[in-house]
Design a protein around this motif. Structure first.
Motif, PDB file in Angstrom:
ATOM      1  N   PHE A  39       0.328  -1.055   0.383  1.00  0.00           N
ATOM      2  CA  PHE A  39      -0.193   0.389   0.168  1.00  0.00           C
ATOM      3  C   PHE A  39       0.900   1.017   0.262  1.00  0.00           C
ATOM      4  O   PHE A  39       0.521   2.801  -0.702  1.00  0.00           O
ATOM      5  CB  PHE A  39      -1.186   0.234   0.896  1.00  0.00           C
ATOM      6  N   GLN A  42       2.643   1.402  -3.561  1.00  0.00           N
ATOM      7  CA  GLN A  42       1.032   1.783  -4.839  1.00  0.00           C
ATOM      8  C   GLN A  42       1.033   3.731  -3.742  1.00  0.00           C
ATOM      9  O   GLN A  42       0.621   4.924  -5.544  1.00  0.00           O
ATOM     10  CB  GLN A  42       0.319   1.640  -4.195  1.00  0.00           C
ATOM     11  N   CYS A  43       0.712   4.312  -3.009  1.00  0.00           N
ATOM     12  CA  CYS A  43       0.653   5.711  -2.404  1.00  0.00           C
ATOM     13  C   CYS A  43       1.569   6.062  -3.319  1.00  0.00           C
ATOM     14  O   CYS A  43       0.953   7.376  -3.655  1.00  0.00           O
ATOM     15  CB  CYS A  43       0.651   5.076  -0.834  1.00  0.00           C
ATOM     16  N   TYR A  47       1.155   8.853  -6.163  1.00  0.00           N
ATOM     17  CA  TYR A  47       1.263  10.671  -5.533  1.00  0.00           C
ATOM     18  C   TYR A  47       2.861  10.795  -7.112  1.00  0.00           C
ATOM     19  O   TYR A  47       2.360  12.514  -7.135  1.00  0.00           O
ATOM     20  CB  TYR A  47       2.278  10.457  -4.018  1.00  0.00           C
ATOM     21  N   LEU A  62      -2.596  11.035  -0.467  1.00  0.00           N
ATOM     22  CA  LEU A  62      -1.922  10.137  -0.619  1.00  0.00           C
ATOM     23  C   LEU A  62      -0.587   9.193  -0.326  1.00  0.00           C
ATOM     24  O   LEU A  62       0.205   8.426   0.297  1.00  0.00           O
ATOM     25  CB  LEU A  62      -1.298   9.608  -2.662  1.00  0.00           C
ATOM     26  N   TRP A  63      -0.122  10.851  -0.295  1.00  0.00           N
ATOM     27  CA  TRP A  63       1.256  10.638   0.429  1.00  0.00           C
ATOM     28  C   TRP A  63       1.131  10.265   1.984  1.00  0.00           C
ATOM     29  O   TRP A  63       3.054   9.708   2.130  1.00  0.00           O
ATOM     30  CB  TRP A  63       2.119  12.133   0.329  1.00  0.00           C
ATOM     31  N   ALA A  65      -0.855   8.781   3.667  1.00  0.00           N
ATOM     32  CA  ALA A  65      -1.437   7.091   3.736  1.00  0.00           C
ATOM     33  C   ALA A  65      -0.174   7.095   3.334  1.00  0.00           C
ATOM     34  O   ALA A  65       0.107   5.845   4.666  1.00  0.00           O
ATOM     35  CB  ALA A  65      -3.042   7.431   2.939  1.00  0.00           C
ATOM     36  N   GLY A  66       0.534   7.058   2.647  1.00  0.00           N
ATOM     37  CA  GLY A  66       1.705   6.066   2.189  1.00  0.00           C
ATOM     38  C   GLY A  66       2.736   5.928   3.522  1.00  0.00           C
ATOM     39  O   GLY A  66       3.141   4.655   3.543  1.00  0.00           O
TER      40      GLY A  66
END
Length: 210
Positions: A39, A42-43, A47, A62-63, A65-66
């Motif tokens: 995950f 992927q984030c 991003y 996204l950034w 969450a990653g």
């Protein structure tokens, strides 16, 4: 889908018996860590694809969450299949696999995750409060109070790409460990010679996936 260590054709309907204990817990925890790293990667890739675009909210989400998933993958937490067990903290085992440049990327990402995302103690979020004064051409006086803030959306493209590569290094090692642990667990169960007992406890499972 149910992932199996053997070479069964995908889609075959299998019976299943749940396992608990340290060996089963270890492979479940490694798989959980792999999913966090997948995950995170992927984030970072998502991003990177959005850099320069106008949707700053999604890019920032996204950034962040990653980074959260990355931090969680490398720290201990509640474990699986062992009562009161903890998920292993593999940071000290994984980081030595990185090159010097990758270690710098890891340290940057980890610092951002700890200080910018999890807490507000880093330099990636700024705020200032100031008094606004009338211009020299006007009578002297206070025009108001200004509150200014700046939030970091995310790093430059190169950092995001290097971060995804770090996740890939960790994933390669952990996926190999997961595969070996699954095989060892299967062999240990076979060695007990308790197939009749296992079939008596079995319940239908999802189709197999290799």
């Amino acid at each position: 889908m149910t992932t199996v260590a053997g070479g069964l054709p995908p889609g075959m309907l299998l019976a299943q018996v749940g396992l608990t204990g340290p060996a089963a817990g270890w492979v479940a925890d490694v798989d959980s860590i792999c999913r966090d790293l997948v995950f995170a990667k992927q984030c970072a890739e998502g991003y990177a694809a959005m850099i320069g675009g106008e949707d700053h909210v999604v890019a920032r989400a996204l950034w962040n969450a990653g980074l959260i998933a990355y931090r969680r993958a490398l720290n201990t937490g509640r474990g699986h299949l062992v009562k009161k067990g903890s998920r292993p903290r593999l940071l000290d085992d994984l980081v030595p696999m990185l090159s010097d440049t990758q270690k710098e990327t890891h340290e940057l990402a980890y610092e951002m995750a700890n200080q910018h995302v999890a807490h507000r103690v880093g330099d990636h979020e700024l705020a200032s409060v100031g008094i606004l004064l009338n211009p020299p051409s006007a009578p002297r006086g206070v025009a108001g109070v200004a509150l200014l803030g700046a939030h970091m959306i995310g790093p430059e493209l190169g950092v995001a790409e290097k971060f995804a590569a770090v996740c890939e290094v960790f994933l390669n090692a952990l996926e190999a460990e997961r595969s070996q642990s699954l095989q060892a667990l299967q062999e240990a169960v076979i060695a007990t010679g308790s197939l009749d007992e296992l079939y008596a406890k079995a319940v239908p499972a999802e189709p197999s996936s290799n």
